[in-house]
Motif scaffolding. Structure first.
Motif, mmCIF file in Angstrom:
data_model
loop_
_atom_site.group_PDB
_atom_site.id
_atom_site.type_symbol
_atom_site.label_atom_id
_atom_site.label_comp_id
_atom_site.label_asym_id
_atom_site.label_seq_id
_atom_site.Cartn_x
_atom_site.Cartn_y
_atom_site.Cartn_z
ATOM 1 N N SER A 20 0.807 -1.216 0.000
ATOM 2 C CA SER A 20 0.000 0.000 0.000
ATOM 3 C C SER A 20 0.838 1.263 0.000
ATOM 4 O O SER A 20 0.494 2.245 -0.659
ATOM 5 C CB SER A 20 -0.939 0.007 1.212
ATOM 6 N N LEU A 31 0.449 4.387 -2.688
ATOM 7 C CA LEU A 31 -0.026 5.708 -2.271
ATOM 8 C C LEU A 31 0.969 6.801 -2.645
ATOM 9 O O LEU A 31 0.571 7.903 -3.039
ATOM 10 C CB LEU A 31 -0.268 5.710 -0.760
ATOM 11 N N ASN A 53 -4.418 10.556 -0.024
ATOM 12 C CA ASN A 53 -3.318 9.588 -0.078
ATOM 13 C C ASN A 53 -2.392 9.724 1.126
ATOM 14 O O ASN A 53 -1.972 8.723 1.721
ATOM 15 C CB ASN A 53 -2.509 9.771 -1.366
#
Length: 634
Positions: A397, A401, A546
């Motif tokens: 992740s 991001l 984000n």
């Protein structure tokens, strides 16, 4: 002697700084030259994106997040993650239209921000797709094994034993290793053949999801949303942490942008496919997660096989087996999507010379980078063999991001640059610019202050057009990081003091001021088939979302990420910066003859003088004489 050493070091570091900041120049068009095969339709690309996103996220991730992080409020987590992803997807869609090249966010960053940050993003995309493929292979293996009472796992443990290292999985998943290699072989046949398989399996998976949603709400019980801690048992923090993890479920949409060199009509297909795929997937995740928590209490969910266990507990065995078929189809398409995107990103970086050039070789028969595919598939298989699914998901992740953040910032930067800056490689094309085109090039106001804001022109002095916007975007991003970190680690809503109020107020004013400053400048005149609406507001919201999600990832994830980045930066400074294709472009520019340069700028200056004469002829009357109707003499 010390003075000479100082001059040498200054020269070396100055050269490095210029090379790190150089931007990629492209000879682009809807049908730009590429060794890859242009054969994918809008339908193919849409199903590629949906197939990449709808897999382990529905059949594995939902169970874990609902039980341990968010409860029934996982619906809100998916909405939040979906909104953040949609904002980033819009930015990707504009770039996919603007720059129809393989490489996705890596190429976009190279064109707009510079080589070093492009390498950072490309290196993180490699991580994203490697971890994505490995995690799905691990999930595929676990799901298939659960259908046969874990026979494969028990056999493997009895023969090879368990792994007792903290950072590794519980046992070596040999089955997941071979699953990666088999899927790579399917992709090696050719992109069109594998797209037929992907489209069929995606349609099967979507049909199964419709059945799951219908059965879940039909057989469910509303008490599961009101009792056992209520709809939000882990409070708002659980929703946000759940969103940071659920973000993993949406990362596949960048495979749409990666298909830019294999799409028949990328300028149309990429934005259309991106918006349709994101809308379908976000709606599907919200409805499916709601159906699961409506069907059974969140605390009783089986995290490894949530839906089969839930339907089996209600004696709905026919749905259980149908779900198993859909799950395997979904995870197959997700794995195909990751293994499709990974070699294309490596190919783009290798073709630019930033990583080893043999990885850019494309097989003439299949028009697929086979060597690249084989190496990347083996690396994914090795990760799937050794690491656990939960550790892989968190690790993925953070890089994703970061890529979304820089792509969103890049949209703003390119919108406020003079038209066509950094997009044309061959300087000889400039020699052939007709007078009318040269005239429009000079007249473009991209990156310059709007007339109504001329009162603040003194702040910027003689800055080049677009530079002030770049500075404002960097300031906005840094202020957002500081604000999110402060709120995450030092701000306590139950004990607010004057320091909190001052810090948050100043940072909020800074953020708003940066947006106003960007808005005070003119956007360039470039017209694209798809453009992100409400720039700079939507990209700015994407950046904020984000960074909020990034600050909710745990510290160990950041440490692993930094180790990966150190390896990448070493490769860049020891190899990439010296072998970059842009070195050749720079050398070519320096070697342009003075006569050619004279002809080029002669044409532009002639155009400029002609326009100046026209403006002088139409000079406004400033005396007390009566003005003509339109305010100008002719």
């Amino acid at each position: 002697m010390p003075g000479s050493r100082h001059k040498i070091l200054s020269h070396v570091f100055s050269g490095f700084s210029e090379k790190m900041g150089r931007t990629k120049v492209l000879d682009i068009g809807p049908q730009a030259e590429t060794p890859l095969k242009r054969c994918l339709t809008t339908f193919d690309i849409t199903l590629l994106g949906i197939g990449h996103m709808v897999g382990a996220g529905i059949y594995v991730l939902i169970g874990t997040v609902a039980k341990e992080i968010a409860g029934p409020a996982i619906i809100l987590s998916f909405m939040l993650a979906g909104a953040a992803s949609m904002l980033a997807a819009l930015c990707y869609a504009e770039f996919g239209t603007r720059i129809p090249k393989a490489g996705s966010a890596y190429v976009y960053t190279y064109v707009s921000v510079g080589e070093f940050w492009a390498f950072v993003i490309g290196w993180n995309i490699i991580l994203e797709h490697m971890i994505g493929a490995a995690s799905v292979a691990r999930a595929w293996s676990g799901f298939f094994d659960s259908m046969f009472d874990n026979v494969i796992r028990n056999t493997t443990v009895s023969m090879l034993g368990e792994l007792h290292e903290t950072l590794l999985g519980k046992y070596p998943d040999v089955f997941a290793f071979f699953i990666c290699l088999i899927h790579a072989c399917i992709l090696g046949v050719g992109v069109k053949t594998s797209s037929y398989m992907n489209s069929f399996l995606t349609l099967v998976n979507l049909s199964v999801i419709v059945v799951i949603i219908g059965a879940g709400y039909y057989y469910g019980n509303s008490d599961n949303w009101s009792s056992y801690g209520g709809f939000m048992p882990f409070k708002i923090k659980g929703v946000i942490m759940g969103a940071a993890t659920c973000f993993y479920a949406y990362v596949g949409f960048d495979s749409i942008a990666t298909s830019g060199e294999e799409a028949k009509d990328p300028a149309y297909s990429i934005p259309v496919a991106t918006i349709i795929a994101m809308s379908v997937v976000c709606t599907g995740y919200v409805l499916v997660s709601g159906a699961l928590t409506f069907l059974v209490p969140y605390w009783s969910i089986h995290p490894d096989a949530a839906f089969p266990a839930a339907f089996a507990g209600l004696d709905l065995h026919w749905i259980k087996y149908l779900v198993s078929v859909g799950a395997l189809c979904g995870m197959t398409t997700t794995l195909l999507g990751s293994l499709y995107s990974l070699p294309r990103c490596i190919y783009a970086m290798a073709d630019d010379g930033l990583i080893f050039k043999f990885l850019a070789k494309v097989n003439k028969k299949t028009q697929v980078p086979l060597i690249n595919l084989a190496i990347s598939a083996f690396m994914c298989a090795l990760i799937a063999l050794l690491f656990d699914l939960e550790k892989l998901v968190e690790f993925m992740s953070i890089g994703t991001l970061l890529a979304y953040t820089i792509v969103s910032a890049s949209v703003v930067i390119l919108r406020y640059q003079p038209t066509n800056r950094g997009l044309v490689r061959d300087s000889s094309s400039l020699l052939e610019i007709p007078t009318s085109q040269a005239d429009s090039f000079e007249m473009d106001m991209g990156g310059r202050l709007k007339p109504s804001y001329k009162c603040i022109d003194w702040i910027f002095g003689d800055l080049e057009a677009g530079t002030a916007v770049c500075m404002a975007m960097a300031c906005f991003t840094n202020s957002t990081i500081i604000l999110c970190v402060y709120i995450q680690y030092w701000f306590n809503i139950d004990n607010i003091n004057w320091v909190d109020i001052v810090v948050i107020t100043l940072l909020a004013i800074d953020l708003v001021g940066c947006i106003i400053l960007i808005e005070a400048h003119e956007q360039n005149s470039t017209e694209l088939p798809f453009m992100v609406p409400h720039v700079p507001l939507i990209p700015a919201l994407s950046i904020v979302c984000n960074i909020v999600l990034m600050t909710n990832l745990n510290l160990l994830t950041w440490i692993r990420f930094l180790i990966w980045m150190v390896i990448g930066i070493l490769i860049y400074f020891l190899y990439g910066i010296h072998h970059s294709k842009e070195n050749d472009v720079t050398s070519y520019s320096v070697l342009l003859s003075s006569s050619e340069a004279g002809k080029t700028w002669g044409a532009i200056n002639k155009s400029k003088q002609k326009r100046q004469k026209t403006e002088d002829d139409r000079k406004p009357i400033i005396d007390n004489e009566e003005l003509p109707e339109n305010g100008y003499y002719h």
